[in-house]
Design a protein around this motif. Structure first.
Motif, short mmCIF file in Angstrom:
data_model
loop_
_atom_site.label_atom_id
_atom_site.label_comp_id
_atom_site.label_asym_id
_atom_site.label_seq_id
_atom_site.Cartn_x
_atom_site.Cartn_y
_atom_site.Cartn_z
N GLY A 185 125.41 106.22 -23.19
CA GLY A 185 124.99 107.85 -22.79
C GLY A 185 123.45 108.38 -23.27
O GLY A 185 123.32 109.41 -23.66
N TYR A 193 120.94 111.01 -23.02
CA TYR A 193 121.26 112.07 -21.96
C TYR A 193 122.62 113.07 -23.33
O TYR A 193 123.08 112.33 -23.67
CB TYR A 193 122.11 112.56 -20.81
CG TYR A 193 121.53 111.48 -19.63
CD1 TYR A 193 120.76 112.82 -18.99
CD2 TYR A 193 121.46 110.49 -19.16
CE1 TYR A 193 120.47 112.92 -17.54
CE2 TYR A 193 120.68 110.04 -18.31
CZ TYR A 193 120.59 110.91 -17.04
OH TYR A 193 119.95 111.16 -16.30
N SER A 208 124.55 114.90 -22.97
CA SER A 208 125.53 114.52 -21.94
C SER A 208 125.32 115.21 -20.33
O SER A 208 123.75 115.40 -20.57
CB SER A 208 126.78 115.17 -22.38
OG SER A 208 127.65 114.51 -21.47
N TRP A 209 125.70 114.92 -19.24
CA TRP A 209 125.64 115.38 -17.99
C TRP A 209 126.82 116.05 -17.06
O TRP A 209 127.63 115.61 -17.74
CB TRP A 209 124.33 114.21 -17.07
CG TRP A 209 125.50 112.94 -16.84
CD1 TRP A 209 126.30 113.16 -16.35
CD2 TRP A 209 125.88 112.17 -18.23
NE1 TRP A 209 127.16 111.19 -16.34
CE2 TRP A 209 126.46 111.26 -17.66
CE3 TRP A 209 124.82 111.66 -19.49
CZ2 TRP A 209 127.11 109.60 -18.45
CZ3 TRP A 209 125.17 110.43 -20.02
CH2 TRP A 209 126.04 109.34 -19.40
N ASP A 228 124.12 114.03 -12.05
CA ASP A 228 123.93 113.63 -13.42
C ASP A 228 122.81 114.04 -13.89
O ASP A 228 121.85 113.48 -14.87
CB ASP A 228 123.68 111.84 -13.13
CG ASP A 228 123.22 111.33 -13.05
OD1 ASP A 228 122.53 111.69 -11.62
OD2 ASP A 228 123.35 109.85 -12.34
N ARG A 235 126.00 119.28 -18.18
CA ARG A 235 127.44 119.44 -18.42
C ARG A 235 127.49 120.64 -18.34
O ARG A 235 129.08 120.80 -17.54
CB ARG A 235 127.88 118.30 -19.10
CG ARG A 235 129.21 118.44 -19.43
CD ARG A 235 129.19 117.17 -20.15
NE ARG A 235 131.36 117.19 -20.14
CZ ARG A 235 131.99 116.55 -21.00
NH1 ARG A 235 131.02 115.52 -21.91
NH2 ARG A 235 133.32 116.82 -20.89
#
Length: 157
Positions: A32, A35, A38-39, A44, A48
């Motif tokens: 990842g 990103y 994160s997502w 995606d 997140r």
């Protein structure tokens, strides 16, 4: 394995006499790194922790991800004393291998792995599957210009 490590891995396979035999989008995972925060697990494109905002992301060239080969269920290890291996055809996730189209004869898995890797890079990483349609000569180069053991010609990618 890093982005540069992906192209080095098949070069090591003949040395280690280990072949994956099913490199496709189903059997390669990407970390990842693109990103940073994160997502969302269901979408995606969204953040997140706050799904109302888009996930911050980078391109592959801005933040190169690492790629990992997974699912070694079809892979094999060979004894170098036995010479070049010949194995029955295994149709994995990528069904486009030219040698598999009109024959069921046993094949050497090394050129097939190189084809799988090149096709994965072309279609999933570079996302240029249109090359074969719009530029048949380049597509033919991609299909026929696979390396033999000890050759670096596959770096055409």
């Amino acid at each position: 394995m890093s982005r540069t490590g992906m192209h080095q891995s098949p070069k090591l396979c003949p040395i280690l006499n280990h072949f994956h035999r099913d490199i496709s989008d189903l059997n390669v995972m990407m970390d990842g790194a693109m990103y940073p925060h994160s997502w969302h697990p269901c979408n995606d494109d969204l953040d997140r922790f706050d799904p109302s905002v888009p996930a911050k992301n980078f391109t592959r060239s801005e933040c190169p991800p690492k790629y990992y080969f997974i699912d070694f269920g079809l892979s094999r290890r060979y004894d170098p004393k036995d010479g070049p291996p010949l194995e029955p055809i295994i149709r994995g996730g990528d069904k486009s291998v030219p040698e598999f189209q009109n024959s069921n004869a046993p094949c050497n898995p090394f050129p097939t792995d190189i084809y799988y890797l090149g096709n994965f890079i072309r279609e999933e990483v570079l996302q240029v599957s249109f090359l074969i349609i719009y530029a048949p000569s380049i597509g033919q180069l991609i299909i026929t210009h696979r390396c033999t053991k000890g050759s670096d010609s596959w770096r055409v990618w």
